[in-house]
Design an enzyme around this catalytic site. Structure first.
Site, PDB file in Angstrom:
ATOM      1  N   HIS A 146       2.453   3.489  -9.139  1.00 46.29           N
ATOM      2  CA  HIS A 146       2.775   4.759  -8.302  1.00 46.29           C
ATOM      3  C   HIS A 146       4.115   5.276  -8.816  1.00 46.29           C
ATOM      4  CE1 HIS A 146      -0.098   3.842  -5.171  1.00 46.29           C
ATOM      5  NE2 HIS A 146       0.086   2.605  -5.351  1.00 46.29           N
ATOM      6  N   ASN A 170      -2.902   4.647   0.825  1.00 49.26           N
ATOM      7  CA  ASN A 170      -3.970   5.261  -0.255  1.00 49.26           C
ATOM      8  C   ASN A 170      -4.992   6.314   0.198  1.00 49.26           C
ATOM      9  OD1 ASN A 170      -2.567   3.844  -2.467  1.00 49.26           O
ATOM     10  ND2 ASN A 170      -3.948   2.149  -2.526  1.00 49.26           N
TER      11      ASN A 170
HETATM   12 FE1  HDD Z   1       2.060  -0.789  -3.203  1.00 53.47          FE
HETATM   13  C1  HDD Z   1       4.306   1.209  -4.343  1.00 53.47           C
HETATM   14  C2  HDD Z   1       0.077   1.678  -1.709  1.00 53.47           C
HETATM   15  C3  HDD Z   1      -0.552  -3.040  -2.518  1.00 53.47           C
HETATM   16  C4  HDD Z   1       3.886  -3.607  -4.280  1.00 53.47           C
HETATM   17  N1  HDD Z   1       2.027   0.926  -3.113  1.00 53.47           N
HETATM   18  C5  HDD Z   1       3.083   1.476  -3.486  1.00 53.47           C
HETATM   19  C6  HDD Z   1       3.119   3.127  -3.143  1.00 53.47           C
HETATM   20  C7  HDD Z   1       1.941   3.110  -2.477  1.00 53.47           C
HETATM   21  C8  HDD Z   1       1.554   1.890  -2.472  1.00 53.47           C
HETATM   22  C9  HDD Z   1       1.334   4.397  -1.815  1.00 53.47           C
HETATM   23  C10 HDD Z   1       4.071   4.352  -3.499  1.00 53.47           C
HETATM   24  C11 HDD Z   1       5.194   4.399  -2.480  1.00 53.47           C
HETATM   25  C12 HDD Z   1       5.924   5.812  -2.999  1.00 53.47           C
HETATM   26  O1  HDD Z   1       5.275   6.762  -3.299  1.00 53.47           O
HETATM   27  O2  HDD Z   1       6.998   5.601  -3.335  1.00 53.47           O
HETATM   28  N2  HDD Z   1       0.105  -0.935  -2.143  1.00 53.47           N
HETATM   29  C13 HDD Z   1      -0.398   0.250  -1.604  1.00 53.47           C
HETATM   30  C14 HDD Z   1      -1.464   0.059  -0.913  1.00 53.47           C
HETATM   31  C15 HDD Z   1      -1.837  -1.538  -1.323  1.00 53.47           C
HETATM   32  C16 HDD Z   1      -0.847  -1.825  -1.958  1.00 53.47           C
HETATM   33  C17 HDD Z   1      -2.287   0.929  -0.068  1.00 53.47           C
HETATM   34  C18 HDD Z   1      -2.908  -2.151  -0.450  1.00 53.47           C
HETATM   35  C19 HDD Z   1      -3.391  -1.911   0.471  1.00 53.47           C
HETATM   36  N3  HDD Z   1       1.561  -2.864  -3.529  1.00 53.47           N
HETATM   37  C20 HDD Z   1       0.486  -3.675  -2.821  1.00 53.47           C
HETATM   38  C21 HDD Z   1       0.663  -5.118  -3.026  1.00 53.47           C
HETATM   39  C22 HDD Z   1       1.818  -5.144  -3.514  1.00 53.47           C
HETATM   40  C23 HDD Z   1       2.689  -4.070  -3.804  1.00 53.47           C
HETATM   41  C24 HDD Z   1      -0.129  -5.997  -2.617  1.00 53.47           C
HETATM   42  C25 HDD Z   1       2.898  -6.493  -3.991  1.00 53.47           C
HETATM   43  C26 HDD Z   1       2.600  -7.598  -3.460  1.00 53.47           C
HETATM   44  N4  HDD Z   1       3.645  -1.130  -4.101  1.00 53.47           N
HETATM   45  C27 HDD Z   1       4.295  -2.211  -4.562  1.00 53.47           C
HETATM   46  C28 HDD Z   1       5.699  -2.176  -5.231  1.00 53.47           C
HETATM   47  C29 HDD Z   1       5.914  -0.507  -5.235  1.00 53.47           C
HETATM   48  C30 HDD Z   1       4.592  -0.163  -4.291  1.00 53.47           C
HETATM   49  C31 HDD Z   1       5.755  -2.756  -6.491  1.00 53.47           C
HETATM   50  C32 HDD Z   1       6.145   0.101  -6.562  1.00 53.47           C
HETATM   51  C33 HDD Z   1       7.319   0.901  -6.280  1.00 53.47           C
HETATM   52  C34 HDD Z   1       7.737   0.704  -4.958  1.00 53.47           C
HETATM   53  O3  HDD Z   1       6.883  -0.370  -4.265  1.00 53.47           O
HETATM   54  O4  HDD Z   1       8.515   1.354  -4.290  1.00 53.47           O
HETATM   55  O5  HDD Z   1       6.712  -2.931  -4.289  1.00 53.47           O
END
Ligand code: HDD
Length: 714
Positions: A92, A165
């Protein structure tokens, strides 16, 4: 569609009001105001406050001599510059943000005790960040990808982040698989290609080996993955959450955002062209809509399942690869969100905002969805390297409006001067403060839902998570014929980019054939693979044959063509009256009209006056618009008929199934282009033609034209 509810004031009005209910909104706005830096009328200074006399030349030993280390002004400036970038988000990374507010439709006390859902007078400030998943910060906006839809509610009981999402399911069921999935979808490690998309071997290798991804991949190959606008997307919390009322009664819920603008998509050809014509297409669209006062609105709703009904469905509520069909459990509207203010500074707000699904408030709680459980850890953890330490909650955009006193101290970038000597609890030195708040309705300290667990510690997936194909099939079979064809083409395009034939074959035979044989056979034919046999998995099928709520065609919104972009093509000799006529007609529907000329220079109207244009047809090609008008004026129409640029513009708009309205005298131009009138290709500018044009834009595309458009080169 959204019910009629009291209109909330805009943020600007909120700032001026004094009622206690609005105090928190004002506090949030004020907290951002306090850190805003306005240099108007100010001297240029160093970070230490020294006024700078020369910002053009380094201190040197002689005009042609070497630079001196002593030059603290140059060193400070370059050092700061050298460290301007921070790590981009792991996923993202590409995103855009906006401020706004949330307003509850009423008191939802039977469902939850969360304060921001109790009072229609309460205005809760929000910050939203939309994003793509795969590409880096500088990647294109219109790639085929999932869109992030993350909302931070600054409630007076603390921040609540709904990190969702634009698709209601996910690729995997357990968070331990997230790094594998992300490594597979990201650009390939040896050459860092492709940027922004999933059309490559590692993605398809992974998903064809992981059948639990089948349902989400179907969504990703649908038109949902190429939204027309961020304003025109649904949002989903994905996981099942809990809402808890003051009596401690919990209900399972799925969160939904329904856009009043409708759910609309680009065509794949448009998406690809836009990636080159305007990499920023979607962030620009959102920015301009807010700047021009077209504030996008979503309704927040929930599907509610009483605890007693947890096992009533033919899937597990804890499985994030499943939806609850809206026909089984309708969405109950709770309130509305309006985005009405662009950020002042991209980095400070959109880049530094830190969301976490673990940010909840009393009245909301988690479930044991194993994907959600892993997310609760990952988001805070990732900010520590992305935002440089554990004090990221002190960055203005992340600060809650609720006070946050505790005994956490020090660490990198500490901005708070904690007073007192006791940074521990209990203490008798500082009067015992800060103190715990008892849980319960009167006091409101956070209390986790007391779920009874009686289990073995075990690494195992529940059998109830085992059906990977029924809902993928339900999705495909709920699409219109047009949407199904788009899905077939998307699979064919993406798999066509996969180099290894065994991966293509596996996706077709072991995944698609279990979902729908028509889909599998069509994709196989496009790839030159042998016709697949019926899939080997016994798919039990869904409770429903179809779920009409899944088709975008059933989500046209309720704001008509408000905020839609209409191009008006002009050239020397244009009839100014005809342009004015369309301007008034479109303004009456709050559409955005832009006048396009052969160049950016004004054109001369038939009565010899200058008519300013907004852009040239080359600068703003047809892919940026929702509809086109060709006004009257004999000479202008002749000029357009002789212009390759104009003809390409019109043929492309036709091919992309857009509404095109020609003045009656434009018949020769229409004939010359070899086009035929249809529901969206209209001649004349009387009220009937105006109404038909508006209706065609409202429908988003002239789907009936698809077969005729196939033959048009563009
Ligand atoms: Fe995630 C970012 C949505 C599963 C780990 N995720 C991130 C963002 C969104 C989502 C919208 C961007 C937020 C922003 O604008 O700063 N992610 C989802 C959705 C998931 C999902 C809807 C499943 C239903 N994500 C998911 C899992 C993991 C992560 C299973 C880890 C175990 N996601 C992350 C992260 C991020 C992230 C690595 C990257 C940057 C951040 O968090 O701040 O922690």
């Amino acid at each position: 569609m959204p019910s009629k509810k009291p209109d909330a004031p805009r943020n600007s009005e909120v700032a001026g009001t004094q009622t206690p209910d609005r105090a928190n909104t004002n506090a949030k706005l004020q907290s951002l105001e306090d850190v805003r830096s306005d240099a108007t009328g100010q001297a240029l200074r160093t970070n230490q406050g020294v006024r700078i006399a020369d910002n053009q030349n380094t201190l040197k030993a002689g005009a042609r001599g070497p630079s001196l280390l002593e030059d603290f002004i140059m060193r400070e400036k370059i050092t700061h510059f050298d460290h301007e970038r921070i790590p981009e988000r792991i996923v993202h990374a590409r995103g855009t943000g906006a401020h706004g507010y949330f307003q509850s439709y009423g008191k939802h006390a039977e469902l939850t005790k969360a304060g921001f859902l109790q009072d229609p007078e309460k205005i809760t400030p929000v910050f939203v960040r939309f994003s793509t998943v795969q590409g880096p910060r500088g990647s294109g906006d219109t790639v085929r990808d999932v869109r992030g839809f993350a909302v931070k509610f600054y409630t007076d009981e603390g921040n609540f982040d709904l990190v969702g999402n634009n698709m209601p399911v996910f690729f995997i069921q357990d968070a331990i698989k997230f790094p594998d999935f992300v490594h597979a979808v990201k650009p390939e490690p040896h050459n860092e290609m492709p940027t922004g998309g999933s059309a490559h071997d590692t993605f398809w290798d992974f998903v064809s080996l992981v059948p639990e991804s089948a349902h989400m991949v179907m969504w990703a190959m649908s038109d949902r993955a190429i939204p027309r606008s961020l304003r025109m997307m649904e949002g989903f919390g994905v996981h099942t959450f809990r809402l808890i009322n003051a009596e401690g009664v919990a209900s399972f819920v799925k969160f939904h955002w329904k856009p009043r603008q409708g759910v609309h998509s680009l065509l794949w050809d448009e998406a690809q062209k836009l990636a080159g014509k305007d990499t920023d297409f979607q962030r620009r669209d959102l920015w301009e809509a807010i700047e021009t006062g077209d504030y996008p609105e979503w309704e927040l709703g929930v599907q509610i399942v009483p605890e007693a009904d947890e096992h009533k469905f033919d899937f597990d509520l804890l499985d994030p690869t499943k939806i609850i069909p809206e026909e089984l459990v309708p969405v109950t509207p709770l309130g509305k969100m309006v985005l009405n203010r662009n950020p002042d500074n991209f980095f400070a707000e959109t880049e530094q905002v830190a969301f976490c699904p673990g940010h909840i408030v009393p009245g909301i709680d988690f479930t044991n969805d194993p994907l959600l459980q892993g997310r609760l850890f990952s988001y805070t953890d990732t900010q520590i390297s992305r935002l440089g330490g554990p004090n990221f909650h002190q960055i203005p955009i992340n600060r809650p409006v609720a006070p946050n006193h505790n005994n956490q101290r020090d660490a990198m970038h500490q901005h708070v001067l904690h007073k007192g000597r006791a940074s521990y609890e209990p203490n008798s030195i500082d009067g015992g403060w800060p103190k715990e708040t008892p849980a319960g309705p009167e006091d409101g300290g956070f209390e986790s839902y007391q779920e009874r667990i009686d289990a073995h510690k075990i690494r195992q997936r529940s059998e109830s998570f085992g059906d990977h194909f029924s809902q993928a099939r339900l999705f495909f079979q709920s699409m219109s014929e047009t949407e199904q064809q788009h899905i077939i083409k998307a699979y064919s395009f993406e798999l066509g980019k996969v180099e290894r034939e065994h991966i293509r074959a596996r996706e077709v035979n072991e995944i698609l054939a279990n979902i729908d044989l028509k889909l599998a056979a069509a994709v196989a034919a496009n790839l030159g693979l042998p016709a697949p046999k019926a899939g080997s998995v016994k798919v039990k099928g869904s409770q429903l044959k179809q779920s009409p709520a899944l088709s975008q065609m059933n989500h046209l919104g309720d704001v008509g063509i408000k905020g839609r972009k209409i191009a008006v093509l002009v050239a020397d000799g244009v009839d100014a009256g005809s342009v004015d006529h369309w301007r008034k007609a479109l303004e009456a529907h709050s559409a955005r009209m832009l006048v396009l000329g052969p160049t950016s220079a004004p054109v001369k109207t038939a009565d010899g006056k200058a008519l300013a244009v907004d852009a040239s047809m080359e600068g703003m090609p047809s892919v940026m618009f929702d509809g086109v008008i060709v006004p009257g004026g004999k000479k202008a129409l002749e000029a357009l008929a002789g212009s390759g640029l104009a003809k390409h513009f019109l043929l492309e708009a036709y091919k992309h199934l857009k509404a095109i309205g020609f003045a009656a005298e434009g018949k020769a131009l229409v004939d010359g282009l070899g086009l035929k009138a249809d529901k969206g290709l209209l001649l004349g500018d009387d009220q009937k033609a105006v109404d038909a044009f508006v209706k065609a834009v409202e429908g988003h595309r002239v789907w009936e034209r698809e077969a005729a458009a196939e033959a048009v080169p563009a």
